[in-house]
Design a protein around this motif. Sequence first.
Motif, PDB file in Angstrom:
ATOM      1  N   MET A  52       0.844  -1.188   0.000  1.00 21.72           N
ATOM      2  CA  MET A  52       0.000   0.000   0.000  1.00 21.72           C
ATOM      3  C   MET A  52       0.886   1.248   0.000  1.00 21.72           C
ATOM      4  SD  MET A  52      -3.273   0.596   0.184  1.00 21.72           S
ATOM      5  CE  MET A  52      -4.488   1.725   0.715  1.00 21.72           C
ATOM      6  N   LEU A  53       0.558   2.168  -0.869  1.00 21.95           N
ATOM      7  CA  LEU A  53       1.309   3.421  -0.951  1.00 21.95           C
ATOM      8  C   LEU A  53       0.861   4.396   0.130  1.00 21.95           C
ATOM      9  CD1 LEU A  53       1.117   4.149  -4.797  1.00 21.95           C
ATOM     10  CD2 LEU A  53       3.133   3.445  -3.508  1.00 21.95           C
ATOM     11  N   SER A  54       1.800   5.120   0.686  1.00 22.01           N
ATOM     12  CA  SER A  54       1.419   6.211   1.591  1.00 22.01           C
ATOM     13  C   SER A  54       0.842   7.343   0.749  1.00 22.01           C
ATOM     14  CB  SER A  54       2.654   6.718   2.353  1.00 22.01           C
ATOM     15  OG  SER A  54       3.513   7.436   1.475  1.00 22.01           O
ATOM     16  N   LYS A  55       0.125   8.222   1.382  1.00 20.22           N
ATOM     17  CA  LYS A  55      -0.440   9.383   0.677  1.00 20.22           C
ATOM     18  C   LYS A  55       0.683  10.248   0.095  1.00 20.22           C
ATOM     19  CE  LYS A  55      -3.821  12.224  -0.426  1.00 20.22           C
ATOM     20  NZ  LYS A  55      -4.098  12.180  -1.866  1.00 20.22           N
ATOM     21  N   THR A  56       1.756  10.414   0.850  1.00 17.36           N
ATOM     22  CA  THR A  56       2.901  11.212   0.373  1.00 17.36           C
ATOM     23  C   THR A  56       3.487  10.606  -0.894  1.00 17.36           C
ATOM     24  OG1 THR A  56       3.412  11.900   2.633  1.00 17.36           O
ATOM     25  CG2 THR A  56       5.184  12.091   1.010  1.00 17.36           C
ATOM     26  N   MET A  57       3.697   9.293  -0.876  1.00 18.57           N
ATOM     27  CA  MET A  57       4.282   8.612  -2.028  1.00 18.57           C
ATOM     28  C   MET A  57       3.329   8.655  -3.216  1.00 18.57           C
ATOM     29  SD  MET A  57       7.245   6.948  -2.556  1.00 18.57           S
ATOM     30  CE  MET A  57       7.439   7.887  -4.036  1.00 18.57           C
ATOM     31  N   GLU A  58       2.061   8.417  -2.959  1.00 18.95           N
ATOM     32  CA  GLU A  58       1.055   8.450  -4.030  1.00 18.95           C
ATOM     33  C   GLU A  58       1.009   9.831  -4.682  1.00 18.95           C
ATOM     34  OE1 GLU A  58      -3.785   8.010  -4.602  1.00 18.95           O
ATOM     35  OE2 GLU A  58      -2.834   7.096  -2.856  1.00 18.95           O
ATOM     36  N   ASP A  59       0.995  10.874  -3.873  1.00 19.21           N
ATOM     37  CA  ASP A  59       0.967  12.240  -4.424  1.00 19.21           C
ATOM     38  C   ASP A  59       2.218  12.530  -5.254  1.00 19.21           C
ATOM     39  OD1 ASP A  59      -1.481  12.648  -3.185  1.00 19.21           O
ATOM     40  OD2 ASP A  59      -0.657  13.880  -1.550  1.00 19.21           O
ATOM     41  N   ALA A  60       3.368  12.091  -4.771  1.00 24.89           N
ATOM     42  CA  ALA A  60       4.627  12.317  -5.489  1.00 24.89           C
ATOM     43  C   ALA A  60       4.634  11.557  -6.816  1.00 24.89           C
ATOM     44  CB  ALA A  60       5.812  11.916  -4.613  1.00 24.89           C
ATOM     45  N   LEU A  61       4.169  10.326  -6.806  1.00 22.99           N
ATOM     46  CA  LEU A  61       4.102   9.547  -8.045  1.00 22.99           C
ATOM     47  C   LEU A  61       3.100  10.153  -9.017  1.00 22.99           C
ATOM     48  CD1 LEU A  61       4.292   5.946  -6.545  1.00 22.99           C
ATOM     49  CD2 LEU A  61       6.046   7.056  -7.961  1.00 22.99           C
ATOM     50  N   ASN A  62       1.995  10.656  -8.497  1.00 22.00           N
ATOM     51  CA  ASN A  62       1.017  11.325  -9.367  1.00 22.00           C
ATOM     52  C   ASN A  62       1.612  12.587  -9.991  1.00 22.00           C
ATOM     53  OD1 ASN A  62      -1.472   9.884  -9.728  1.00 22.00           O
ATOM     54  ND2 ASN A  62      -1.810  10.111  -7.530  1.00 22.00           N
ATOM     55  N   TRP A  63       2.450  13.285  -9.250  1.00 26.71           N
ATOM     56  CA  TRP A  63       3.126  14.457  -9.818  1.00 26.71           C
ATOM     57  C   TRP A  63       4.043  14.012 -10.957  1.00 26.71           C
ATOM     58  CZ3 TRP A  63       2.428  19.295 -10.460  1.00 26.71           C
ATOM     59  CH2 TRP A  63       3.465  20.106 -10.890  1.00 26.71           C
ATOM     60  N   GLN A  64       4.702  12.866 -10.787  1.00 19.06           N
ATOM     61  CA  GLN A  64       5.573  12.360 -11.844  1.00 19.06           C
ATOM     62  C   GLN A  64       4.769  11.968 -13.082  1.00 19.06           C
ATOM     63  OE1 GLN A  64       8.902  12.561 -11.490  1.00 19.06           O
ATOM     64  NE2 GLN A  64       9.123  11.995 -13.641  1.00 19.06           N
ATOM     65  N   ILE A  65       3.551  11.490 -12.894  1.00 19.66           N
ATOM     66  CA  ILE A  65       2.682  11.207 -14.045  1.00 19.66           C
ATOM     67  C   ILE A  65       2.506  12.484 -14.864  1.00 19.66           C
ATOM     68  CG2 ILE A  65       0.279  10.746 -14.733  1.00 19.66           C
ATOM     69  CD1 ILE A  65       0.182   8.626 -12.520  1.00 19.66           C
ATOM     70  N   LYS A  66       2.272  13.598 -14.187  1.00 19.48           N
ATOM     71  CA  LYS A  66       2.118  14.872 -14.887  1.00 19.48           C
ATOM     72  C   LYS A  66       3.401  15.249 -15.622  1.00 19.48           C
ATOM     73  CE  LYS A  66       0.965  19.748 -14.417  1.00 19.48           C
ATOM     74  NZ  LYS A  66       0.829  19.812 -15.861  1.00 19.48           N
ATOM     75  N   ILE A  67       4.532  15.073 -14.963  1.00 23.90           N
ATOM     76  CA  ILE A  67       5.817  15.415 -15.588  1.00 23.90           C
ATOM     77  C   ILE A  67       6.037  14.579 -16.850  1.00 23.90           C
ATOM     78  CG2 ILE A  67       8.331  15.232 -15.279  1.00 23.90           C
ATOM     79  CD1 ILE A  67       7.827  16.111 -12.341  1.00 23.90           C
ATOM     80  N   GLU A  68       5.736  13.299 -16.779  1.00 24.77           N
ATOM     81  CA  GLU A  68       5.912  12.428 -17.948  1.00 24.77           C
ATOM     82  C   GLU A  68       4.942  12.813 -19.063  1.00 24.77           C
ATOM     83  OE1 GLU A  68       8.440  10.425 -18.184  1.00 24.77           O
ATOM     84  OE2 GLU A  68       9.063  10.345 -16.090  1.00 24.77           O
ATOM     85  N   GLY A  69       3.711  13.153 -18.708  1.00 23.90           N
ATOM     86  CA  GLY A  69       2.737  13.604 -19.707  1.00 23.90           C
ATOM     87  C   GLY A  69       3.179  14.910 -20.360  1.00 23.90           C
ATOM     88  N   ASP A  70       3.669  15.834 -19.534  1.00 25.19           N
ATOM     89  CA  ASP A  70       4.189  17.099 -20.072  1.00 25.19           C
ATOM     90  C   ASP A  70       5.384  16.849 -20.983  1.00 25.19           C
ATOM     91  OD1 ASP A  70       2.257  18.491 -18.632  1.00 25.19           O
ATOM     92  OD2 ASP A  70       3.648  19.153 -17.064  1.00 25.19           O
ATOM     93  N   SER A  71       6.234  15.913 -20.596  1.00 27.31           N
ATOM     94  CA  SER A  71       7.402  15.574 -21.414  1.00 27.31           C
ATOM     95  C   SER A  71       6.959  15.063 -22.783  1.00 27.31           C
ATOM     96  CB  SER A  71       8.252  14.510 -20.725  1.00 27.31           C
ATOM     97  OG  SER A  71       8.785  14.995 -19.524  1.00 27.31           O
ATOM     98  N   SER A  72       5.952  14.215 -22.799  1.00 26.30           N
ATOM     99  CA  SER A  72       5.443  13.703 -24.062  1.00 26.30           C
ATOM    100  C   SER A  72       4.961  14.851 -24.952  1.00 26.30           C
ATOM    101  CB  SER A  72       4.307  12.706 -23.802  1.00 26.30           C
ATOM    102  OG  SER A  72       3.819  12.191 -25.018  1.00 26.30           O
ATOM    103  N   GLN A  73       4.269  15.804 -24.349  1.00 25.62           N
ATOM    104  CA  GLN A  73       3.779  16.959 -25.118  1.00 25.62           C
ATOM    105  C   GLN A  73       4.935  17.832 -25.631  1.00 25.62           C
ATOM    106  OE1 GLN A  73       0.652  15.840 -25.698  1.00 25.62           O
ATOM    107  NE2 GLN A  73      -0.037  17.937 -25.537  1.00 25.62           N
TER     108      GLN A  73
END
Length: 169
Positions: free
Chosen positions: A1-22
């Motif tokens: 189970m992910l902690s809320k801190t880890m989940e939020d940080a990984l979700n931020w990385q999802i945005k970074i990867e999506g922005d990178s693709s763009q």
Amino acid sequence: MLSKTMEDALNWQIKIEGDSSQIYLAMASWAEVQGFEGISTFMFAQSEEERLHMLKLVKYINQRGGEAKISATIEPKLDLSSYKVLFKQLYEHEVKVSESINSLVGISLDERDYATHNFLQWYVAEQIEEEASARYILDKINLIGDDKGGLYLFDNEMKNFTAPIAAPK
């Protein structure tokens, strides 16, 4: 189970990867319009690779009991004055992504989340490859200088570019 801190940080990385693709998609489009067939092929492939990096994070978060968030991507703000400037921006962007991945690794260690730490090692290796490739390309661009024949050969080589350092996949 992910902690809320880890989940939020990984979700931020999802945005970074999506922005990178763009960002790479915008670079690919510019290169295509300019007649740089090889550079555009390379950038389209980079864009798709970043999208796959994003999807890998989405799956991981969801599999670990978190909820992946898909946010809006940025409109890329790029200096499209030359192919040289384009690749300099690519390198600088990859350095920023590496910093973000390193931050995630730090959080995973702080949280004693060794499963996420292990998962992130793939991204660490990937970023080593990405930065090395970008530096290699910049070195080739510097060798070309203003030689049009060299530019033609460089653009042609970019169609089938393979990284000089192979990271484990």
